[in-house]
Scaffold this active site. Structure first.
Site, PDB file in Angstrom:
ATOM      1  N   HIS A  11       0.830  -1.200   0.000  1.00  0.00           N
ATOM      2  CA  HIS A  11       0.000   0.000   0.000  1.00  0.00           C
ATOM      3  C   HIS A  11       0.869   1.257   0.000  1.00  0.00           C
ATOM      4  CE1 HIS A  11      -2.972   2.724   2.310  1.00  0.00           C
ATOM      5  NE2 HIS A  11      -3.438   2.597   1.081  1.00  0.00           N
ATOM      6  N   GLU A 112      -3.703   3.534  -8.518  1.00  0.00           N
ATOM      7  CA  GLU A 112      -4.992   4.129  -8.165  1.00  0.00           C
ATOM      8  C   GLU A 112      -5.035   5.543  -8.717  1.00  0.00           C
ATOM      9  OE1 GLU A 112      -6.271   4.635  -4.026  1.00  0.00           O
ATOM     10  OE2 GLU A 112      -7.870   5.926  -4.812  1.00  0.00           O
ATOM     11  N   ASP A 227       0.180  -2.037   4.376  1.00  0.00           N
ATOM     12  CA  ASP A 227       1.350  -1.177   4.602  1.00  0.00           C
ATOM     13  C   ASP A 227       2.583  -2.013   4.905  1.00  0.00           C
ATOM     14  OD1 ASP A 227      -0.437   0.977   4.459  1.00  0.00           O
ATOM     15  OD2 ASP A 227      -0.689   1.078   6.639  1.00  0.00           O
TER      16      ASP A 227
HETATM   17  O1  G3P Z   1      -6.124   1.463  -3.405  1.00  0.00           O
HETATM   18  C1  G3P Z   1      -6.682   1.041  -2.217  1.00  0.00           C
HETATM   19  C2  G3P Z   1      -6.471   2.025  -1.130  1.00  0.00           C
HETATM   20  O2  G3P Z   1      -5.209   2.580  -1.293  1.00  0.00           O
HETATM   21  C3  G3P Z   1      -7.521   3.087  -1.139  1.00  0.00           C
HETATM   22  O3  G3P Z   1      -7.400   3.962  -0.085  1.00  0.00           O
HETATM   23  O4  G3P Z   1      -6.980   6.191   0.792  1.00  0.00           O
HETATM   24  O5  G3P Z   1      -5.157   4.529   0.778  1.00  0.00           O
HETATM   25  O6  G3P Z   1      -5.891   5.559  -1.327  1.00  0.00           O
HETATM   26  P1  G3P Z   1      -6.316   5.115   0.025  1.00  0.00           P
HETATM   27 CA    CA Z   2      -4.581   4.247  -2.817  1.00  0.00          CA
END
Ligand code: G3P
Ligand code: CA
Length: 242
Positions: A11, A112, A227
């Site tokens: 992540h 993302e 993480d």
């Molecule tokens: O991509 C999944 C996750 O990363 C979504 O939440 O806020 O960490 O971008 P965020």
């Molecule tokens: Ca993300």
């Protein structure tokens, strides 16, 4: 914990151990043997795709302001590592291209899109890294998912959602997604069953303990965004079997 049925997805890189969304975090995820690396994409004021989670640089750099109002040159002046630990001083916000240079060929890139990106721009960045067939693109924005699916059909796309509702699988399929990525807090067996029975894959975010990872595996979740990419030992997977 060893779990061959679940893929760990780092992540924002190995963000527990290195400054999130930096090459240092991507390198660390790969050093730990993580098969996939997630990152967040935004656009600078001069239209360069860069990797940063927040709308502003305030939390993760020594600067301030909205990334959309800062140029690539402005971002290069910022230190994106010291907030995590002094040993990361001098770490920069990477471009998407620099990030793919660190990840592609070594782990599955999972992008993302926090903002819409011209499909031609995305293609031109992915192509030189041979990532057009392998990368996965996620978004919370249905219109972004649909546009990537339409314009770059070789990419796998996934719909991110914070909440579950019974029409979500249908919605994801209509957008052309092959994957649903849910907040782990809303995932229960009936939810997993509904997603899988629709023919979709299910990933969860953010899973940072082995008990939750095991529970996800038992429910049929095939990827956990974490993480701590050393949380589980997951088998290297080709994107096609993600
Ligand atoms: O991509 C999944 C996750 O990363 C979504 O939440 O806020 O960490 O971008 P965020
Ligand atoms: Ca993300």
């Amino acid at each position: 914990m060893s779990n061959a049925s679940i893929m760990a997805i780092a992540h924002r890189g190995a963000s527990a151990y290195a400054p999130e969304n930096t090459v240092a975090a991507f390198d660390e995820a790969i050093r730990l043997g993580c098969p996939a690396v997630e990152l967040d994409v935004r656009l600078t004021s001069d239209g360069i795709p860069v990797v940063l989670h927040d709308e502003t640089v305030n939390r993760t750099t020594n600067g301030s302001g909205r990334v959309s109002e800062l140029s690539r040159l402005d971002l290069l002046r910022l230190d994106a590592g010291s907030w995590k630990h002094p040993r990361f001083a001098g770490t920069r916000i990477p471009t998407l291209d620099e990030s793919l240079h660190a990840i592609a060929g070594l782990a599955l890139p999972v992008l993302e899109l926090k903002v819409p990106l011209e499909s031609s721009v995305l293609r031109d960045i992915l192509e030189p890294h041979d990532a057009l067939a392998d990368a996965v693109v996620l978004s919370f924005e249905p219109a972004i998912v649909a546009a990537v699916r339409r314009d770059l059909p070789s990419l796998r796309v996934g719909l991110l959602a914070e909440k579950w509702h019974t029409s979500l699988s249908r919605h994801a399929l209509d957008l052309g997604a092959s994957l649903v990525v849910l907040d782990v807090g809303v995932v229960a067996q009936p939810v997993a069953d509904a997603v899988l029975q629709a023919g979709l894959r299910l990933w969860c975010y953010t899973v940072n303990d082995v008990g939750t990872a095991a529970a996800c595996g038992a429910m049929g979740v095939s990827g956990i965004i974490t993480d701590k990419p050393d949380l589980i030992r997951s088998r290297k997977r080709h994107a096609r079997s993600m």
